[in-house]
Scaffold this active site. Structure first.
Site, PDB file in Angstrom:
ATOM      1  N   ASN A 112       4.546  -3.166   2.866  1.00 62.85           N
ATOM      2  CA  ASN A 112       4.064  -4.591   3.239  1.00 62.85           C
ATOM      3  C   ASN A 112       4.284  -5.325   1.547  1.00 62.85           C
ATOM      4  O   ASN A 112       3.180  -5.090   0.992  1.00 62.85           O
ATOM      5  CB  ASN A 112       2.881  -4.675   3.883  1.00 62.85           C
ATOM      6  CG  ASN A 112       2.740  -3.851   5.169  1.00 62.85           C
ATOM      7  OD1 ASN A 112       3.851  -3.993   5.899  1.00 62.85           O
ATOM      8  ND2 ASN A 112       1.872  -3.495   5.477  1.00 62.85           N
ATOM      9  N   HIS A 164       1.840   0.307  -2.518  1.00 65.77           N
ATOM     10  CA  HIS A 164       1.588   1.584  -1.904  1.00 65.77           C
ATOM     11  C   HIS A 164       2.618   1.477  -0.725  1.00 65.77           C
ATOM     12  O   HIS A 164       2.962   0.469  -0.232  1.00 65.77           O
ATOM     13  CB  HIS A 164       0.184   1.697  -1.061  1.00 65.77           C
ATOM     14  CG  HIS A 164      -0.470   0.353  -0.238  1.00 65.77           C
ATOM     15  ND1 HIS A 164      -0.808  -0.868  -0.951  1.00 65.77           N
ATOM     16  CD2 HIS A 164      -0.127   0.121   1.177  1.00 65.77           C
ATOM     17  CE1 HIS A 164      -1.156  -1.693  -0.045  1.00 65.77           C
ATOM     18  NE2 HIS A 164      -0.695  -1.037   1.279  1.00 65.77           N
ATOM     19  N   LEU A 165       3.131   2.709  -0.314  1.00 63.88           N
ATOM     20  CA  LEU A 165       4.175   2.958   0.648  1.00 63.88           C
ATOM     21  C   LEU A 165       3.550   3.720   1.917  1.00 63.88           C
ATOM     22  O   LEU A 165       2.630   4.588   1.609  1.00 63.88           O
ATOM     23  CB  LEU A 165       5.316   3.779  -0.074  1.00 63.88           C
ATOM     24  CG  LEU A 165       6.464   4.067   0.795  1.00 63.88           C
ATOM     25  CD1 LEU A 165       7.692   4.490  -0.017  1.00 63.88           C
ATOM     26  CD2 LEU A 165       6.123   5.616   1.444  1.00 63.88           C
ATOM     27  N   HIS A 166       3.569   3.360   3.014  1.00 67.23           N
ATOM     28  CA  HIS A 166       2.972   4.029   4.395  1.00 67.23           C
ATOM     29  C   HIS A 166       4.202   4.848   4.754  1.00 67.23           C
ATOM     30  O   HIS A 166       5.245   4.578   4.890  1.00 67.23           O
ATOM     31  CB  HIS A 166       2.795   3.103   5.410  1.00 67.23           C
ATOM     32  CG  HIS A 166       1.685   1.966   5.125  1.00 67.23           C
ATOM     33  ND1 HIS A 166       0.467   1.774   5.662  1.00 67.23           N
ATOM     34  CD2 HIS A 166       1.846   0.926   4.239  1.00 67.23           C
ATOM     35  CE1 HIS A 166      -0.103   0.743   5.043  1.00 67.23           C
ATOM     36  NE2 HIS A 166       0.858  -0.083   4.452  1.00 67.23           N
ATOM     37  N   ASP A 211      -4.465   7.587   5.180  1.00 67.62           N
ATOM     38  CA  ASP A 211      -4.794   6.251   5.362  1.00 67.62           C
ATOM     39  C   ASP A 211      -6.633   6.270   6.033  1.00 67.62           C
ATOM     40  O   ASP A 211      -6.605   7.244   6.947  1.00 67.62           O
ATOM     41  CB  ASP A 211      -4.055   5.248   6.252  1.00 67.62           C
ATOM     42  CG  ASP A 211      -4.309   3.873   6.317  1.00 67.62           C
ATOM     43  OD1 ASP A 211      -3.497   3.281   5.591  1.00 67.62           O
ATOM     44  OD2 ASP A 211      -5.236   3.491   6.744  1.00 67.62           O
ATOM     45  N   ILE A 212      -7.390   5.670   5.636  1.00 68.07           N
ATOM     46  CA  ILE A 212      -8.616   5.391   6.173  1.00 68.07           C
ATOM     47  C   ILE A 212      -8.720   5.197   7.814  1.00 68.07           C
ATOM     48  O   ILE A 212      -9.564   5.393   8.567  1.00 68.07           O
ATOM     49  CB  ILE A 212      -9.530   4.689   5.384  1.00 68.07           C
ATOM     50  CG1 ILE A 212     -11.207   5.258   5.646  1.00 68.07           C
ATOM     51  CG2 ILE A 212      -9.508   3.100   5.867  1.00 68.07           C
ATOM     52  CD1 ILE A 212     -11.954   4.662   4.571  1.00 68.07           C
ATOM     53  N   GLY A 243       1.408  -8.910   5.446  1.00 65.98           N
ATOM     54  CA  GLY A 243       0.259  -8.150   5.976  1.00 65.98           C
ATOM     55  C   GLY A 243      -0.272  -7.279   4.842  1.00 65.98           C
ATOM     56  O   GLY A 243      -1.175  -6.131   5.094  1.00 65.98           O
ATOM     57  N   GLN A 244       0.207  -7.487   3.531  1.00 68.14           N
ATOM     58  CA  GLN A 244      -0.612  -6.473   2.526  1.00 68.14           C
ATOM     59  C   GLN A 244      -1.869  -6.886   2.358  1.00 68.14           C
ATOM     60  O   GLN A 244      -2.060  -8.149   2.075  1.00 68.14           O
ATOM     61  CB  GLN A 244       0.243  -6.717   1.235  1.00 68.14           C
ATOM     62  CG  GLN A 244      -0.008  -5.904   0.098  1.00 68.14           C
ATOM     63  CD  GLN A 244       0.766  -6.062  -1.078  1.00 68.14           C
ATOM     64  OE1 GLN A 244       1.667  -6.662  -1.275  1.00 68.14           O
ATOM     65  NE2 GLN A 244       0.361  -5.217  -2.363  1.00 68.14           N
TER      66      GLN A 244
HETATM   67  P1  AMP Z   1      -1.543  -2.705   3.674  1.00 67.42           P
HETATM   68  O1  AMP Z   1      -1.714  -3.405   4.900  1.00 67.42           O
HETATM   69  O2  AMP Z   1       0.126  -2.384   3.332  1.00 67.42           O
HETATM   70  O3  AMP Z   1      -2.119  -3.519   2.210  1.00 67.42           O
HETATM   71  O4  AMP Z   1      -2.104  -1.393   3.846  1.00 67.42           O
HETATM   72  C1  AMP Z   1      -3.498  -1.076   3.359  1.00 67.42           C
HETATM   73  C2  AMP Z   1      -3.786   0.030   3.878  1.00 67.42           C
HETATM   74  O5  AMP Z   1      -4.983   0.765   3.134  1.00 67.42           O
HETATM   75  C3  AMP Z   1      -4.576  -0.120   5.519  1.00 67.42           C
HETATM   76  O6  AMP Z   1      -3.557   0.615   6.242  1.00 67.42           O
HETATM   77  C4  AMP Z   1      -5.989   0.420   5.595  1.00 67.42           C
HETATM   78  O7  AMP Z   1      -6.300   1.257   6.336  1.00 67.42           O
HETATM   79  C5  AMP Z   1      -5.952   1.311   4.003  1.00 67.42           C
HETATM   80  N1  AMP Z   1      -7.154   1.527   3.456  1.00 67.42           N
HETATM   81  C6  AMP Z   1      -8.049   0.647   3.042  1.00 67.42           C
HETATM   82  N2  AMP Z   1      -8.843   1.125   2.328  1.00 67.42           N
HETATM   83  C7  AMP Z   1      -8.872   2.511   2.280  1.00 67.42           C
HETATM   84  C8  AMP Z   1      -9.273   3.812   1.630  1.00 67.42           C
HETATM   85  N3  AMP Z   1     -10.687   3.421   1.003  1.00 67.42           N
HETATM   86  N4  AMP Z   1      -8.748   4.942   1.844  1.00 67.42           N
HETATM   87  C9  AMP Z   1      -7.651   5.032   2.456  1.00 67.42           C
HETATM   88  N5  AMP Z   1      -6.955   4.031   2.993  1.00 67.42           N
HETATM   89  C10 AMP Z   1      -7.512   2.682   3.119  1.00 67.42           C
END
Ligand code: AMP
Length: 112
Positions: free
Chosen positions: A90, A103-105, A34-35, A96-97
């Site tokens: 999410n 995607h899965l964290h 994650d960035i 919060g998505q």
């Molecule tokens: P969500 O809130 O579940 O949609 O999570 C989206 C996630 O994507 C967040 O934790 C962001 O920090 C992450 N994110 C956004 N842009 C990037 C990117 N270019 N590379 C890696 N992670 C990212």
């Protein structure tokens, strides 16, 4: 959000149009850092097929591939060497998505 945006951030990462710190990739699944990490280890795991959210993934992916996705999440966890972790999904903007490619964290504060 009810139509898939082929230009979303994760679609661009899959296509190679945006960089990512990849930790796993096969023909169907990609995992990368994650960035904006919220833990010592914060990995996102995504299927490569176009699905907006978890609901869409379950609806439009066959059961073998769904099982394979979750088995691969566990393979990635083992490869990372973490023992204590949270898995977060999410589903929907109000939950919060922010990026509408499922995607899965994986989050872990294990020390290395
Ligand atoms: P969500 O809130 O579940 O949609 O999570 C989206 C996630 O994507 C967040 O934790 C962001 O920090 C992450 N994110 C956004 N842009 C990037 C990117 N270019 N590379 C890696 N992670 C990212």
């Amino acid at each position: 959000m009810n139509t898939y945006d082929h230009n979303n951030v994760f679609a661009k990462i899959i296509k190679g149009d945006l960089p990512a710190k990849k930790v796993y990739e096969d023909t169907k699944i990609l995992a990368f850092h994650d960035i904006n990490p919220r833990a010592n280890i914060h990995i996102l795991v995504i299927p490569k097929n176009a699905c907006i959210d978890f609901t869409d993934f379950l609806k439009n992916t066959n059961s073998i591939e769904i099982a394979n996705f979750f088995q691969t999440v566990h393979i990635i966890i083992n490869q990372l060497g973490i023992k204590n972790y949270n898995i977060q999904i999410n589903n929907g903007a109000k939950a919060g998505q922010e990026i509408f490619h499922f995607h899965l964290h994986i989050l872990s504060n294990d020390e290395f």
